[in-house]
Design a protein around this motif. Structure first.
Motif, mmCIF file in Angstrom:
data_model
loop_
_atom_site.group_PDB
_atom_site.id
_atom_site.type_symbol
_atom_site.label_atom_id
_atom_site.label_comp_id
_atom_site.label_asym_id
_atom_site.label_seq_id
_atom_site.Cartn_x
_atom_site.Cartn_y
_atom_site.Cartn_z
ATOM 1 N N UNK A 1 -8.235 -10.111 -2.021
ATOM 2 C CA UNK A 1 -6.818 -10.522 -2.517
ATOM 3 C C UNK A 1 -6.044 -11.052 -1.127
ATOM 4 N N UNK A 2 -5.284 -11.970 -1.359
ATOM 5 C CA UNK A 2 -4.476 -12.474 -0.196
ATOM 6 C C UNK A 2 -2.810 -12.579 -0.869
ATOM 7 N N UNK B 1 -11.906 -4.365 2.169
ATOM 8 C CA UNK B 1 -12.752 -4.706 3.011
ATOM 9 C C UNK B 1 -14.049 -5.012 2.301
ATOM 10 N N UNK C 1 -7.857 4.174 1.980
ATOM 11 C CA UNK C 1 -8.395 3.079 1.317
ATOM 12 C C UNK C 1 -9.955 3.158 1.265
ATOM 13 N N UNK D 1 -3.396 9.846 3.522
ATOM 14 C CA UNK D 1 -3.238 8.652 4.140
ATOM 15 C C UNK D 1 -2.219 8.573 5.021
ATOM 16 N N UNK D 2 -1.418 7.496 5.673
ATOM 17 C CA UNK D 2 -0.266 7.278 6.242
ATOM 18 C C UNK D 2 0.967 7.907 5.966
ATOM 19 N N UNK E 1 -0.099 -4.276 2.181
ATOM 20 C CA UNK E 1 -1.487 -3.867 1.993
ATOM 21 C C UNK E 1 -2.373 -4.589 3.122
ATOM 22 N N UNK E 2 -3.308 -3.832 3.666
ATOM 23 C CA UNK E 2 -4.182 -4.575 4.722
ATOM 24 C C UNK E 2 -5.336 -5.535 3.850
ATOM 25 N N UNK E 3 -5.554 -5.299 2.560
ATOM 26 C CA UNK E 3 -6.291 -5.962 2.098
ATOM 27 C C UNK E 3 -7.459 -5.137 1.790
ATOM 28 N N UNK F 1 0.917 -1.200 0.019
ATOM 29 C CA UNK F 1 0.034 -0.004 0.024
ATOM 30 C C UNK F 1 1.036 1.159 0.126
ATOM 31 N N UNK G 1 -18.419 -6.971 3.363
ATOM 32 C CA UNK G 1 -17.813 -7.394 4.498
ATOM 33 C C UNK G 1 -18.158 -6.072 5.407
ATOM 34 N N UNK G 2 -18.882 -5.180 5.027
ATOM 35 C CA UNK G 2 -19.475 -4.226 5.854
ATOM 36 C C UNK G 2 -19.364 -2.879 5.694
ATOM 37 N N UNK G 3 -18.392 -2.513 4.588
ATOM 38 C CA UNK G 3 -17.988 -1.197 4.464
ATOM 39 C C UNK G 3 -19.046 -0.685 3.347
ATOM 40 N N UNK G 4 -20.171 0.000 3.830
ATOM 41 C CA UNK G 4 -21.224 0.311 3.023
ATOM 42 C C UNK G 4 -21.137 1.304 1.764
ATOM 43 N N UNK H 1 0.313 4.154 0.820
ATOM 44 C CA UNK H 1 0.104 5.019 1.883
ATOM 45 C C UNK H 1 -0.262 6.544 1.472
#
Lengths: 233, 242
Positions: free
Chosen positions: B229-230, B212, B177, B201-202, B208-210, B171, B216-219, B173
């Motif tokens: 991805x992984x 969401x 995201x 961002x940071x 990368x944190x992947x 990522x 998976x809940x990010x409306x 940064x």
């Protein structure tokens, strides 16, 4: 004559093995994540028969203290009791993207290296290196570490306690402003009660309420989560 | 025994020639009118074939940048991304990375590499068989995710040999995201923005944190679990063909 000869040979072998086994190590640990903090690291050398954690087996009380609350004092005592070598524990959190350096001088018998630290924010997530064979040849070696779940606490992902047996996540000062509040809890169960690969945080995008106090777009991760660079002098 | 001696002799002879050549150069400098010309050294070209395979489910890779260099890195975890890399990671635009001052040779892939697909890119360099190679490409259905290789040494890679890597996802940064409509250049977000100089961002490169995703809940996400991805996300093989 014969006895004397074999005695000499034995002495020679011992001195050779002491040359090849005792080591001076510099160990750099880099937090590769974007938004996960690490509690103080335990960096220890011990005999290969010893082990701080085993995948697929229940965590020890000492490992549980580290994984649920970031307290490595139990593991330090455990390693001391085994005549292991422990690098000086540095009391600060390791922020995302940053690197921490440890020096470790190992005794002859302590040929295995182990590292642990808790992941924040999690309930009982930790980064770990288990029984890594310390190379006998001088050089620089790189190892990438995964995130594990101690299997000792339900991953409810809400603010709570770092004490063993108490629910919720410990929230030390740097994490406090980064977390949400009043989540209802992601789960109350832990299916796998042995040490296993962490499934990751769920999180949500709500500052107040929702199921989790973890921020889903920042406080997630994919493996590997840490890079370890070991220099054998 | 005899052949051994022969080899020794020819080595000695070569050593003499190089001493003579140096002496000749010296005198050349002293007297510009000298007729002595330095012996031309034949150019040795090293050619590498770089094959990038997309291991994701639904994250096309932007046109790949492959660069050869002798120093520096394309990124450093924990440090801010260069603006040139930000162009790749936010917009899939590799032109600026290919033009970085430390790049000795740069090649671009011809286009997107779709999930499951591969592309081979050839890159050649003269008189340097120990260059560093870096590779970068964006996962286009993200805000600022990229994969690649960072300053991998080609020293010791002989003709006919190859190396293979499983690359993780980073990522840059440089962009939050958000996964929100209008923020990503890939097909999951039609008309979405690529590069934007703003850094919200940071501001350091990390793994990368992947994603969401909405499921998976990010409306506010336009991504679905399909775009997840992984690590690893790319297989990168490097063969020296010449």
């Amino acid at each position: 004559m014969k006895i004397r000869n074999s005695f000499l040979a034995g002495a020679l072998l011992t001195s050779l093995s002491s040359v090849s086994q005792a080591a001076d190590l510099t160990i750099e640990i880099q937090n590769l994540t974007q938004g996960i903090y690490y509690t103080p690291f335990l960096v220890a050398a011990h005999t290969p028969e010893a082990s701080l954690f085993e995948l697929g087996e229940a965590a020890t009380d000492e490992l549980t203290m580290m994984a649920e609350g970031g307290d490595v004092s139990g593991l330090v005592s455990l390693v001391d009791g085994l005549d292991g070598n422990v690098a000086e524990v540095q009391g600060e959190l390791t922020a995302p993207g940053t690197t921490r350096t440890f020096m470790l001088s190992t005794d002859d018998a302590n040929t295995a290296l182990s590292i642990t630290a808790m992941l924040l924010p999690t309930n009982d997530g930790f980064v770990g290196l288990d029984n890594w064979d310390i190379p006998t040849e001088a050089g620089t070696y790189t190892v990438f570490l995964n995130a594990y779940d101690a299997g000792t606490e339900a991953n409810d992902e809400i603010r709570g306690s770092g004490a063993v047996g108490e629910a919720g996540m410990p929230v030390p000062p740097p994490l406090d402003p980064l977390l949400g509040s009043n989540g209802t809890g992601v789960t109350t169960e832990e299916d796998n009660e042995t040490v296993h690969i962490h499934r990751g945080n769920l999180g949500d995008s709500m500052e107040d309420g929702g199921s989790s106090d973890v921020n889903s777009t920042i406080q997630r991760w994919l493996n590997p989560v840490a890079k370890v660079t070991v220099t054998v002098q | 025994m005899l052949s051994n001696l022969g080899i020794k002799k020819s080595r000695l002879a070569l050593g003499m020639i190089s001493v003579l050549a140096l002496a000749a150069c010296g005198s050349d400098n002293d007297s510009p009118s000298s007729d002595v010309e330095p012996t031309p050294t034949p150019t040795v070209t090293s050619v590498y074939q770089v094959t990038v395979t997309n291991l994701t489910n639904a994250q096309p890779f932007s046109p790949v940048a492959v660069i050869l260099h002798s120093e520096d890195k394309l990124w450093e975890i924990g440090s801010p991304a260069s603006e040139e890399l930000e162009y790749v990671s936010e917009g899939g635009d590799n032109n600026f990375v290919l033009g970085l001052p430390f790049v000795e040779v740069g090649e671009s892939g011809v286009g997107l590499i779709l999930p499951g697909a591969s592309e081979s890119i050839e890159i050649a360099i003269d008189d340097n068989d120990s260059a560093l190679i870096s590779v970068a490409t964006m996962l286009v259905n993200t805000n600022d995710a990229f994969t690649g290789l960072n300053a991998v040494s080609l020293a010791g890679l002989e003709v006919g040999e190859s190396m293979s890597f499983r690359a993780g996802t980073y990522d840059s940064g440089t962009e939050a995201n958000s996964e929100a409509a209008g923020t990503m250049p890939g097909p999951a977000d039609p008309g979405g923005e690529g590069f934007n100089a703003l850094r919200d961002d940071v501001d350091f490169v990390s793994m990368h944190p992947g994603i969401v995703s909405q499921q998976d809940g990010l409306s506010t996400s336009v991504l679905t679990k399909q775009h997840g991805f992984d690590n690893p996300t790319a297989k990168i093989s490097i063969s020296r063909v010449e």
